[in-house]
Motif scaffolding. Structure first.
Motif, PDB file in Angstrom:
ATOM      1  N   THR A   1      -8.555  -2.492   3.095  1.00  0.00           N
ATOM      2  CA  THR A   1      -8.508  -0.926   2.668  1.00  0.00           C
ATOM      3  C   THR A   1      -7.005  -0.655   2.379  1.00  0.00           C
ATOM      4  O   THR A   1      -6.744   0.639   1.838  1.00  0.00           O
ATOM      5  CB  THR A   1      -9.233  -0.062   3.721  1.00  0.00           C
ATOM      6  OG1 THR A   1      -8.540  -0.365   4.964  1.00  0.00           O
ATOM      7  CG2 THR A   1     -10.540  -0.575   3.752  1.00  0.00           C
ATOM      8  N   SER A   2      -6.186  -1.356   3.110  1.00  0.00           N
ATOM      9  CA  SER A   2      -4.579  -1.046   2.995  1.00  0.00           C
ATOM     10  C   SER A   2      -3.866  -1.719   1.539  1.00  0.00           C
ATOM     11  O   SER A   2      -3.014  -2.428   1.752  1.00  0.00           O
ATOM     12  CB  SER A   2      -4.001  -1.394   3.837  1.00  0.00           C
ATOM     13  OG  SER A   2      -4.369  -0.717   5.013  1.00  0.00           O
TER      14      SER A   2
ATOM     15  N   VAL B   1      -2.218   1.078  17.129  1.00  0.00           N
ATOM     16  CA  VAL B   1      -3.352   1.659  16.577  1.00  0.00           C
ATOM     17  C   VAL B   1      -4.699   1.027  17.408  1.00  0.00           C
ATOM     18  O   VAL B   1      -5.852   1.582  17.051  1.00  0.00           O
ATOM     19  CB  VAL B   1      -3.674   1.306  14.945  1.00  0.00           C
ATOM     20  CG1 VAL B   1      -2.451   1.772  14.296  1.00  0.00           C
ATOM     21  CG2 VAL B   1      -3.463  -0.371  14.936  1.00  0.00           C
ATOM     22  N   ILE B   2      -4.437   0.125  18.472  1.00  0.00           N
ATOM     23  CA  ILE B   2      -5.362  -0.077  19.275  1.00  0.00           C
ATOM     24  C   ILE B   2      -6.001   1.012  20.262  1.00  0.00           C
ATOM     25  O   ILE B   2      -4.963   1.647  20.903  1.00  0.00           O
ATOM     26  CB  ILE B   2      -4.964  -1.343  20.106  1.00  0.00           C
ATOM     27  CG1 ILE B   2      -4.782  -2.588  19.132  1.00  0.00           C
ATOM     28  CG2 ILE B   2      -5.997  -1.800  21.004  1.00  0.00           C
ATOM     29  CD1 ILE B   2      -4.254  -3.699  19.792  1.00  0.00           C
TER      30      ILE B   2
ATOM     31  N   LEU C   1      -0.874   3.542   9.104  1.00  0.00           N
ATOM     32  CA  LEU C   1      -0.576   4.159   7.931  1.00  0.00           C
ATOM     33  C   LEU C   1       0.293   5.339   7.686  1.00  0.00           C
ATOM     34  O   LEU C   1       1.326   5.207   6.875  1.00  0.00           O
ATOM     35  CB  LEU C   1      -1.873   4.211   6.900  1.00  0.00           C
ATOM     36  CG  LEU C   1      -2.784   3.225   6.934  1.00  0.00           C
ATOM     37  CD1 LEU C   1      -4.148   3.497   6.057  1.00  0.00           C
ATOM     38  CD2 LEU C   1      -2.221   2.176   6.239  1.00  0.00           C
ATOM     39  N   GLU C   2       0.375   6.171   8.754  1.00  0.00           N
ATOM     40  CA  GLU C   2       1.509   7.164   8.663  1.00  0.00           C
ATOM     41  C   GLU C   2       2.748   6.826   8.966  1.00  0.00           C
ATOM     42  O   GLU C   2       3.642   7.213   8.277  1.00  0.00           O
ATOM     43  CB  GLU C   2       0.984   8.403   9.865  1.00  0.00           C
ATOM     44  CG  GLU C   2       0.557   9.805   9.541  1.00  0.00           C
ATOM     45  CD  GLU C   2       0.088  10.521  10.525  1.00  0.00           C
ATOM     46  OE1 GLU C   2       1.193  11.112  10.880  1.00  0.00           O
ATOM     47  OE2 GLU C   2      -0.987  10.706  10.730  1.00  0.00           O
TER      48      GLU C   2
ATOM     49  N   HIS D   1       3.885   4.864   6.057  1.00  0.00           N
ATOM     50  CA  HIS D   1       4.280   5.851   4.910  1.00  0.00           C
ATOM     51  C   HIS D   1       5.748   6.282   5.308  1.00  0.00           C
ATOM     52  O   HIS D   1       6.564   6.411   4.333  1.00  0.00           O
ATOM     53  CB  HIS D   1       3.098   6.675   4.724  1.00  0.00           C
ATOM     54  CG  HIS D   1       3.600   7.720   3.531  1.00  0.00           C
ATOM     55  ND1 HIS D   1       4.177   8.941   3.675  1.00  0.00           N
ATOM     56  CD2 HIS D   1       3.098   7.483   2.182  1.00  0.00           C
ATOM     57  CE1 HIS D   1       4.107   9.614   2.670  1.00  0.00           C
ATOM     58  NE2 HIS D   1       3.923   8.513   1.668  1.00  0.00           N
ATOM     59  N   ASP D   2       5.877   6.827   6.343  1.00  0.00           N
ATOM     60  CA  ASP D   2       7.127   7.483   6.673  1.00  0.00           C
ATOM     61  C   ASP D   2       8.492   6.494   6.583  1.00  0.00           C
ATOM     62  O   ASP D   2       9.313   6.930   6.022  1.00  0.00           O
ATOM     63  CB  ASP D   2       7.085   8.014   7.941  1.00  0.00           C
ATOM     64  CG  ASP D   2       6.082   9.163   8.490  1.00  0.00           C
ATOM     65  OD1 ASP D   2       5.987   9.782   7.385  1.00  0.00           O
ATOM     66  OD2 ASP D   2       5.738   9.650   9.332  1.00  0.00           O
ATOM     67  N   ALA D   3       7.941   5.108   7.121  1.00  0.00           N
ATOM     68  CA  ALA D   3       9.204   4.356   6.844  1.00  0.00           C
ATOM     69  C   ALA D   3       9.369   3.789   5.467  1.00  0.00           C
ATOM     70  O   ALA D   3      10.714   3.672   5.153  1.00  0.00           O
ATOM     71  CB  ALA D   3       8.553   2.953   7.779  1.00  0.00           C
ATOM     72  N   MET D   4       8.409   3.680   4.622  1.00  0.00           N
ATOM     73  CA  MET D   4       8.681   3.451   3.152  1.00  0.00           C
ATOM     74  C   MET D   4       9.360   4.541   2.564  1.00  0.00           C
ATOM     75  O   MET D   4      10.174   4.339   1.880  1.00  0.00           O
ATOM     76  CB  MET D   4       7.086   3.584   2.584  1.00  0.00           C
ATOM     77  CG  MET D   4       6.443   2.248   2.540  1.00  0.00           C
ATOM     78  SD  MET D   4       4.731   1.985   2.422  1.00  0.00           S
ATOM     79  CE  MET D   4       4.635   3.062   0.885  1.00  0.00           C
TER      80      MET D   4
END
Length: 180
Positions: A121-122, A18-19, A77-78, A81-84
């Protein structure tokens, strides 16, 4: 670059996704003459190492273990979410599917201290952390807590196994600082 421990290596490697370089002016030179001429050093060297570690771990770890690390430590976050979702589908539990998904989500986004858990925010909305809303079957609280505990234990076991494998990989590469 040498990491303090395996968790810091994993966190930095996952954060490298994300950097971006849109952070403004950088007045530090990219190349220092005191080192090997033309060598990358400083922040850029650390970033390249983080990216290399990310790729190395992603390729070397079994898929389930990689997903456990992403769900636990990633800030993307994407991907998190996919991993979750993938982890929720692989959990063996007598609990209903919705319960498993909520248990995985609250494990990946733990409730943080602070004003209504909003230090970051997470975090999920407060209603997500109410275990009684995860099951419409009217099961006793003891059953719900037992299911949640078993799911979290399974996820933590996967993370611990992934960290052991990651430690072995990083030790072989000489990237973990040895205690004196």
């Amino acid at each position: 670059m040498i990491y303090q421990n395996v968790v810091s290596a994993v966190v930095r490697a996952l954060a490298s996704e994300v950097i971006n370089s849109a952070g403004g002016c950088d007045f530090e030179p990219k190349v220092q003459a005191a080192r090997v001429p033309g060598a990358i050093c400083g922040k850029e060297e650390a970033f390249l190492t983080d990216c290399w570690v990310h790729g190395r771990l992603h390729k070397a770890l079994p898929v389930g273990l990689w997903l456990a690390l992403v769900a636990k430590y990633s800030t993307h976050l994407e991907r998190k979410h996919d991993a979750m979702q993938a982890l929720a589908g692989s959990i063996k539990s007598p609990a209903p599917e919705r319960f498993v998904q909520c248990a995985v989500a609250t494990w990946a986004f733990p409730k943080l201290p602070g004003v209504e858990g909003k230090r970051s925010t997470s975090v999920l909305p407060a209603a997500w952390y109410d275990i009684n809303s995860w099951d419409d079957g009217g099961k006793p609280d003891s059953t719900l807590y037992r299911w949640r505990s078993a799911i979290r234990r399974s996820l933590e076991d996967q993370v611990n196994e992934a960290l052991i494998h990651a430690q072995e990989i990083l030790d072989r590469e000489g990237l973990i600082r040895c205690a004196a």
